[in-house]
Design a protein around this motif. Structure first.
Motif, PDB file in Angstrom:
ATOM      1  N   UNK A 146      46.601  38.420  20.331  1.00  0.00           N
ATOM      2  CA  UNK A 146      47.271  37.374  21.299  1.00  0.00           C
ATOM      3  C   UNK A 146      48.816  37.019  21.044  1.00  0.00           C
ATOM      4  N   UNK A 147      49.092  37.217  19.702  1.00  0.00           N
ATOM      5  CA  UNK A 147      50.491  37.070  19.416  1.00  0.00           C
ATOM      6  C   UNK A 147      51.413  37.681  20.340  1.00  0.00           C
ATOM      7  N   UNK A 154      56.422  16.681  23.661  1.00  0.00           N
ATOM      8  CA  UNK A 154      56.042  17.703  24.527  1.00  0.00           C
ATOM      9  C   UNK A 154      54.823  18.164  24.443  1.00  0.00           C
ATOM     10  N   UNK A 155      54.174  18.854  25.658  1.00  0.00           N
ATOM     11  CA  UNK A 155      53.036  19.179  25.753  1.00  0.00           C
ATOM     12  C   UNK A 155      53.125  20.931  25.587  1.00  0.00           C
ATOM     13  N   UNK A 156      52.199  21.529  24.696  1.00  0.00           N
ATOM     14  CA  UNK A 156      52.429  22.874  24.603  1.00  0.00           C
ATOM     15  C   UNK A 156      52.046  23.770  25.743  1.00  0.00           C
ATOM     16  N   UNK A 157      52.603  24.782  25.863  1.00  0.00           N
ATOM     17  CA  UNK A 157      52.000  25.869  26.973  1.00  0.00           C
ATOM     18  C   UNK A 157      50.553  26.022  26.754  1.00  0.00           C
ATOM     19  N   UNK A 158      49.819  26.636  27.746  1.00  0.00           N
ATOM     20  CA  UNK A 158      48.380  27.132  27.719  1.00  0.00           C
ATOM     21  C   UNK A 158      48.491  28.603  26.767  1.00  0.00           C
ATOM     22  N   UNK A 159      47.371  28.546  26.169  1.00  0.00           N
ATOM     23  CA  UNK A 159      47.400  29.639  25.166  1.00  0.00           C
ATOM     24  C   UNK A 159      46.338  30.710  26.107  1.00  0.00           C
ATOM     25  N   UNK A 160      46.476  32.018  25.640  1.00  0.00           N
ATOM     26  CA  UNK A 160      45.757  33.110  26.373  1.00  0.00           C
ATOM     27  C   UNK A 160      44.237  32.842  25.904  1.00  0.00           C
ATOM     28  N   UNK A 161      43.526  33.299  26.962  1.00  0.00           N
ATOM     29  CA  UNK A 161      41.995  33.129  26.691  1.00  0.00           C
ATOM     30  C   UNK A 161      41.379  34.506  26.975  1.00  0.00           C
ATOM     31  N   UNK A 191      34.869  49.393  38.652  1.00  0.00           N
ATOM     32  CA  UNK A 191      33.745  49.357  38.784  1.00  0.00           C
ATOM     33  C   UNK A 191      32.657  48.386  37.938  1.00  0.00           C
ATOM     34  N   UNK A 192      33.183  48.053  36.664  1.00  0.00           N
ATOM     35  CA  UNK A 192      32.398  47.235  35.835  1.00  0.00           C
ATOM     36  C   UNK A 192      33.259  46.174  35.328  1.00  0.00           C
ATOM     37  N   UNK A 193      32.648  45.566  34.322  1.00  0.00           N
ATOM     38  CA  UNK A 193      33.291  44.375  33.922  1.00  0.00           C
ATOM     39  C   UNK A 193      33.831  44.815  32.612  1.00  0.00           C
ATOM     40  N   UNK A 194      34.870  44.082  31.888  1.00  0.00           N
ATOM     41  CA  UNK A 194      35.598  44.458  30.857  1.00  0.00           C
ATOM     42  C   UNK A 194      36.193  43.174  30.039  1.00  0.00           C
ATOM     43  N   UNK A 195      36.373  43.447  28.829  1.00  0.00           N
ATOM     44  CA  UNK A 195      37.022  42.385  28.121  1.00  0.00           C
ATOM     45  C   UNK A 195      38.363  42.338  28.014  1.00  0.00           C
ATOM     46  N   UNK A 196      39.107  41.152  28.638  1.00  0.00           N
ATOM     47  CA  UNK A 196      40.450  41.152  28.900  1.00  0.00           C
ATOM     48  C   UNK A 196      41.051  39.813  28.225  1.00  0.00           C
ATOM     49  N   UNK A 197      42.139  39.844  28.081  1.00  0.00           N
ATOM     50  CA  UNK A 197      43.100  38.362  27.638  1.00  0.00           C
ATOM     51  C   UNK A 197      43.727  38.011  29.013  1.00  0.00           C
ATOM     52  N   UNK A 198      43.483  36.951  29.428  1.00  0.00           N
ATOM     53  CA  UNK A 198      44.223  36.472  30.625  1.00  0.00           C
ATOM     54  C   UNK A 198      45.186  35.126  30.316  1.00  0.00           C
ATOM     55  N   UNK A 199      46.104  35.092  31.186  1.00  0.00           N
ATOM     56  CA  UNK A 199      47.108  33.842  30.937  1.00  0.00           C
ATOM     57  C   UNK A 199      47.614  33.776  32.531  1.00  0.00           C
ATOM     58  N   UNK A 200      47.900  32.377  32.919  1.00  0.00           N
ATOM     59  CA  UNK A 200      48.291  32.392  34.494  1.00  0.00           C
ATOM     60  C   UNK A 200      49.907  32.079  34.354  1.00  0.00           C
ATOM     61  N   UNK A 250      33.727  33.667  21.086  1.00  0.00           N
ATOM     62  CA  UNK A 250      34.307  33.729  22.199  1.00  0.00           C
ATOM     63  C   UNK A 250      33.957  34.824  22.715  1.00  0.00           C
ATOM     64  N   UNK A 251      33.295  36.033  22.359  1.00  0.00           N
ATOM     65  CA  UNK A 251      32.853  37.057  23.113  1.00  0.00           C
ATOM     66  C   UNK A 251      31.518  36.566  23.916  1.00  0.00           C
ATOM     67  N   UNK A 252      30.780  35.743  23.507  1.00  0.00           N
ATOM     68  CA  UNK A 252      29.529  35.305  24.399  1.00  0.00           C
ATOM     69  C   UNK A 252      29.889  34.160  25.172  1.00  0.00           C
ATOM     70  N   UNK A 253      31.072  33.501  24.884  1.00  0.00           N
ATOM     71  CA  UNK A 253      31.581  32.561  25.841  1.00  0.00           C
ATOM     72  C   UNK A 253      32.098  33.264  27.134  1.00  0.00           C
ATOM     73  N   UNK A 254      32.939  34.378  26.731  1.00  0.00           N
ATOM     74  CA  UNK A 254      33.555  35.129  27.787  1.00  0.00           C
ATOM     75  C   UNK A 254      32.451  35.700  28.843  1.00  0.00           C
ATOM     76  N   UNK A 255      31.136  36.092  28.332  1.00  0.00           N
ATOM     77  CA  UNK A 255      30.052  36.873  28.960  1.00  0.00           C
ATOM     78  C   UNK A 255      29.377  35.562  30.025  1.00  0.00           C
ATOM     79  N   UNK A 256      29.389  34.534  29.365  1.00  0.00           N
ATOM     80  CA  UNK A 256      28.773  33.269  30.212  1.00  0.00           C
ATOM     81  C   UNK A 256      29.471  33.069  31.251  1.00  0.00           C
TER      82      UNK A 256
END
Length: 350
Positions: free
Chosen positions: A89-90, A134-141, A151-160, A333-339
């Motif tokens: 994430x850093x 100040x309000x801090x920016x969103x953190x990657x999830x 073709x299949x799901x994968x584990x990714x790090x996302x930020x808008x 967080x792995x199970x969280x992402x799957x759900x």
């Protein structure tokens, strides 16, 4: 092998890389950083093995010559550990900050900063501004999802990203972690001719909704504290579904209690006691959806009964959402992402 390991990231940095813009990191400034080493710690005996992740980084190559045998090649890392590696994430936070400016490849547009992006800044977990005001920016999830064209799901790090000084979404950046795709970055842009609400806009719409604001004010008058939980963002086709739980903490109590669930999709917002009821109001068509501008309408079946298939999808979505909340509380967080990914699949239009 039945053991437990910790995997940590190690970096090589410098503040003297030529023609490179300095960025803040841990109280100092750097203009060069590489995730050169993965450290694997055996949780049972504390032994540490260092794997050289980057074979091109001149700094780690120099250290390898100074301390021969200290860093093992990545080819020696067991496959059971390789499958658990995730993009740090850093570095991703620094890369997204830089890309918000340097995605502009037209010199004139870049010079005038006409299309600059920024990371949305929203308060989370019931917290407001920091001590500096100040309000801090969103953190990657981290999330498990199937990227467009894959073709299949994968584990990714996302930020808008949102346009500078605006709140609508303009793009997502994704860092991939699985197999041969580890370390690859992708950016998915939303069409400029289509308004896609960003996280800050959704939170603003939630707080301005007459029914929701009235209920929050009523709870607050009794001395209780209203806590707005994490905003869950679920990609569905070319749009997004937002879900945010509302907790109530009594003045004398220590454990917050889940009181309402807010669901937002496109121009629709619903607040109900359960996710099941919220989804019914959002996606139920003439069976209880509260339209824009309505403040106190409640679910009804005057427009016809929900189909058995729709009821079953709502029940599955509710169970999946509750599992995601449990995983979030457990820090899994792995199970969280799957759900969350499973929840998105359930809610996709058929």
């Amino acid at each position: 092998d039945g053991k437990v390991y910790w995997i940590a990231d190690a970096y090589t940095t410098s503040d003297r890389y030529p023609y490179s813009e300095p960025m803040q990191l841990n109280g100092g400034k750097i203009n060069y950083i590489r995730n050169s080493v993965k450290m694997v710690v055996d949780a049972y005996n504390g032994s540490v093995v260092l794997y050289q992740m980057d074979t091109e980084d001149p700094i780690i190559k120099t250290y390898s010559k100074i301390f021969p045998g200290t860093f093992r090649p990545m080819s020696e890392m067991p496959a059971s550990l390789v499958s658990h590696l995730r993009y740090p994430e850093d570095i991703f936070t620094l890369q997204t900050a830089a890309y918000s400016v340097y995605h502009m490849d037209d010199p004139q547009i870049f010079y005038n900063k006409e299309d600059q992006w920024e990371i949305p800044a929203i308060a989370s977990e019931g917290e407001g501004a920091s001590r500096t005001g100040t309000i801090p920016p969103m953190q990657p999830r981290h999330i498990i999802m199937k990227l467009p064209g894959e073709k299949k799901e994968e584990y990714v790090l996302m930020l808008p990203f949102t346009p500078r000084a605006k709140d609508n979404l303009s793009a997502w950046m994704v860092a991939r972690s699985d197999g041969e795709n580890y370390g690859k970055l992708s950016v998915y842009r939303f069409p400029k001719d289509k308004l896609v609400f960003g996280p800050k806009q959704i939170i603003g719409r939630i707080n301005q909704d007459p029914e929701i604001s009235q209920q929050i004010s009523l709870w607050s008058q009794g001395g209780s504290q209203v806590i707005q939980g994490s905003l869950l963002v679920i990609p569905i086709e070319e749009s997004l579904l937002y879900v945010r739980p509302l907790y109530l903490k009594a003045e004398a109590g220590k454990i917050p209690e889940l009181k309402r669930v807010v669901v937002a999709y496109e121009n629709k917002i619903a607040m109900e006691e359960t996710l099941e009821q919220g989804l019914a109001r959002i996606f139920g068509g003439g069976t209880g959806v509260r339209r824009e501008g309505s403040s106190t309408a409640r679910p009804s079946v005057s427009g016809g009964a929900l189909s058995e298939d729709f009821k079953e999808r709502i029940r599955r979505a509710l169970g999946t959402y509750e599992e995601a909340l449990r995983a979030q509380r457990d820090g899994d967080w792995t199970r969280y992402g799957e759900e969350i990914k499973r929840l998105g699949d359930i809610l996709k239009p058929r």
